[in-house]
Design an enzyme around this catalytic site. Structure first.
Site, PDB file in Angstrom:
ATOM      1  N   GLU A 174       0.825  -1.228   0.000  1.00  0.00           N
ATOM      2  CA  GLU A 174       0.000   0.000   0.000  1.00  0.00           C
ATOM      3  C   GLU A 174       0.853   1.269   0.000  1.00  0.00           C
ATOM      4  OE1 GLU A 174      -3.045  -0.238   3.066  1.00  0.00           O
ATOM      5  OE2 GLU A 174      -4.095  -1.806   1.970  1.00  0.00           O
ATOM      6  N   GLU A 293      -5.457  -8.450  -0.378  1.00  0.00           N
ATOM      7  CA  GLU A 293      -6.184  -8.173   0.873  1.00  0.00           C
ATOM      8  C   GLU A 293      -7.642  -7.926   0.513  1.00  0.00           C
ATOM      9  OE1 GLU A 293      -4.691  -5.318   3.749  1.00  0.00           O
ATOM     10  OE2 GLU A 293      -2.638  -5.741   3.139  1.00  0.00           O
TER      11      GLU A 293
HETATM   12  O1  AHR Z   1      -5.196  -5.917   7.063  1.00  0.00           O
HETATM   13  C1  AHR Z   1      -5.075  -4.766   7.850  1.00  0.00           C
HETATM   14  C2  AHR Z   1      -4.364  -3.633   7.126  1.00  0.00           C
HETATM   15  O2  AHR Z   1      -5.168  -3.172   6.081  1.00  0.00           O
HETATM   16  C3  AHR Z   1      -3.056  -3.971   6.451  1.00  0.00           C
HETATM   17  O3  AHR Z   1      -1.967  -3.895   7.294  1.00  0.00           O
HETATM   18  C4  AHR Z   1      -2.959  -2.922   5.384  1.00  0.00           C
HETATM   19  O4  AHR Z   1      -2.224  -3.351   4.270  1.00  0.00           O
HETATM   20  C5  AHR Z   1      -4.390  -2.576   5.065  1.00  0.00           C
HETATM   21  O5  AHR Z   1      -4.612  -1.222   5.054  1.00  0.00           O
END
Ligand code: AHR
Length: 505
Positions: A174, A293
């Site tokens: 990110e 994610e």
């Molecule tokens: O999964 C929780 C967080 O969400 C992670 O660390 C990040 O990559 C995202 O913003």
């Protein structure tokens, strides 16, 4: 009479193969995912290495085959060297991402050993926040070089003679997010990712690389970020990442249940951008997507929960999931599978305690959250080839996503065994929905093996430590193949359904 949603299933009309890596997961050094999640020395179920065997058993049952590690935002401040060598000599560090104390008792070697023992392929991320090319290429050498160099010999000295052979690597996490330690502009990140990837591949040419796309589709730079990153990294990388978390806003459940429509559009937008860059470069290679994610996350509830006390194992974002959340997770799985031609990797974030399908208590039990079930069933049954399903019929109007189909579905087919699996979500909240699927070609004469359903009179029902199996799938959903050769089923409101079919005996 309930409304009907129709589609046709024909093994000749396919989307693509299900990459088993679509059933990936994610372990971050965050909250209680690692410590008191997968690892808790002293727990009655801990093995000799301190990992919880009760949690490991649930990970096995979940059916995930891939696990991303060690972050997440955590990786952007991580010194991987802190987590190798004698555990008693490892430093306690302040983790800036989650303002926690990182004891480094679990590091690269312990994690990779645990993952391999469970048959999980690791997907490692390198720190491109506070670090860069040198730390990344050293980590690849430490993990993958058999021996005879300083970093690989150090691994051997640490007791790990065989290389870990990690094939899949994320170039940071990110990096477009202002919250990220070492946040970068697209120009800064694109150059760094390309050069880091190049050096990592110089160490081990067999590895595959994932570059960071946007943190979510609502980022102000979404679209332009993807284009610039791809322009800079196209020749070095294999995958571009996507992240998305969904929640119910202001009681608008209809929109929440339609979250898959948002995910679908997000995937299409990134594919379009990747293919635009491909065309402009006259490149042959197609970039595939790593949705590394995704989940339901009630981020609004988390706002007051920032960890300001720098504890070792704070309870961070331990969302308890409902039946409705499980149905949405099921619909997101359906969306990922329907895009199997371009989405190769996907990671449910995270694995234990932190927005997770598995919960555990320190010194206590572990249990399955509601969202565990659709994931485990899809991982087990939805394999092989994804067949195309163009649904017509009942529509639902939503505030956030416009008109969506009440039925969200995907069908997979295994040519060798002939097994056919229909995953289906009914997004409607009031009335049942009739599903009618015409079965074509070799599917004539198929029979229903079972129809599993996850639904409840109370769509807010949850599983807890006291009632760990309050919500579980049940058999006997009543799907059947009619005399005219169609699959028919009545789907309950807000339900997740797995209908398994096989050739008649
Ligand atoms: O999964 C929780 C967080 O969400 C992670 O660390 C990040 O990559 C995202 O913003």
């Amino acid at each position: 009479m309930p409304h009907t949603a129709r589609f046709t299933v024909d093994p000749e009309v396919s989307v693509g193969e299900v990459d088993p890596r679509l059933y990936g997961s994610f372990v971050e050094h965050m909250g209680r995912c690692v410590y008191t999640g997968i690892y808790e020395p002293g727990h009655p179920a801990a093995d000799a290495a301190g990992f919880r065997t009760d949690v490991a058993e649930l990970v096995r049952e979940l059916g995930t085959g891939l696990v991303r590690y060690p972050g997440g935002n955590f990786v952007s401040g991580y010194h991987w060297e802190d987590g190798v060598g004698p555990a008693s000599e490892r430093p306690r560090r302040l983790d800036l991402a989650w303002r926690s104390i990182e004891t480094n008792q679990v590091g690269t070697n312990e994690f990779l050993t645990w993952a391999r023992e469970l048959g999980l392929d690791p997907m490692m991320a390198v720190n491109l926040g506070t670090r860069g090319i040198d730390a990344a290429r050293a980590l690849v050498e430490y993990c993958n070089q058999p021996g005879g160099t300083a970093w690989s010999d150090l691994r051997v000295k640490h007791g790990y003679t065989a290389p870990h052979d990690v094939k899949l690597w994320c170039l940071g996490n990110e990096m477009d997010g202002p919250w990220q330690t070492g946040h970068k502009t697209a120009t800064e990140y694109g150059r760094l990712a390309a050069e880091t990837g190049k050096a990592m591949r110089q160490v081990d040419p067999s590895i595959e690389l994932v570059a960071c796309g946007s943190s979510n589709a609502e980022m102000p730079t979404f679209g332009t970020w993807e284009r610039e990153i791809l322009e800079q990294t196209y020749d070095e990388i294999d995958y571009l990442s996507l992240h998305a978390y969904y929640e119910e806003f202001d009681g608008d459940r209809a929109s929440f249940l339609a979250s898959g429509a948002h995910m679908d559009q997000y995937i299409r937008d990134v594919v379009a951008t990747a293919d635009h860059v491909r065309a402009a470069r006259r490149a042959k290679k197609h970039i595939r997507l790593s949705f590394d994610e995704w989940n339901v996350w009630y981020a609004a509830r988390f706002v007051g929960e920032r960890n300001l006390e720098t504890a070792e194992t704070p309870r961070l974002i331990e969302d308890t999931y409902s039946v409705t959340d499980a149905v949405v997770v099921g619909s997101l799985i359906i969306t990922l599978l329907r895009n199997a031609d371009r989405v190769a990797i996907a990671c449910l974030a995270q694995l234990v305690n932190v927005i997770a399908p598995i919960r555990s208590e320190p010194g206590g039990p572990s249990w399955r959250q509601t969202i565990f079930h659709p994931f485990a069933q899809a991982a087990r049954f939805a394999t092989g080839t994804v067949l195309r399903t163009d649904v017509t019929g009942s529509l639902i109007d939503t505030q956030r996503h416009g008109e969506v189909s009440a039925l969200d579905t995907v069908v997979t087919y295994e040519e060798e065994s002939g097994a056919l699996t229909v995953l289906a979500v009914h997004r409607g909240q009031d009335e049942p929905l009739r599903l009618r699927a015409a079965l074509r070609g070799p599917l004539a004469g198929y029979r229903v093996v079972e129809h599993l359903v996850l639904a409840d009179q109370d769509p807010d029902a949850v599983n807890t430590e006291a009632q760990p199996d309050r919500v579980t799938p049940r058999a006997g959903g009543g799907a059947e193949v009619t005399a005219d050769g169609a699959l028919e089923a009545e789907l309950a409101p807000v339900s997740w359904n797995v209908i398994r079919l096989a050739p008649a005996e």
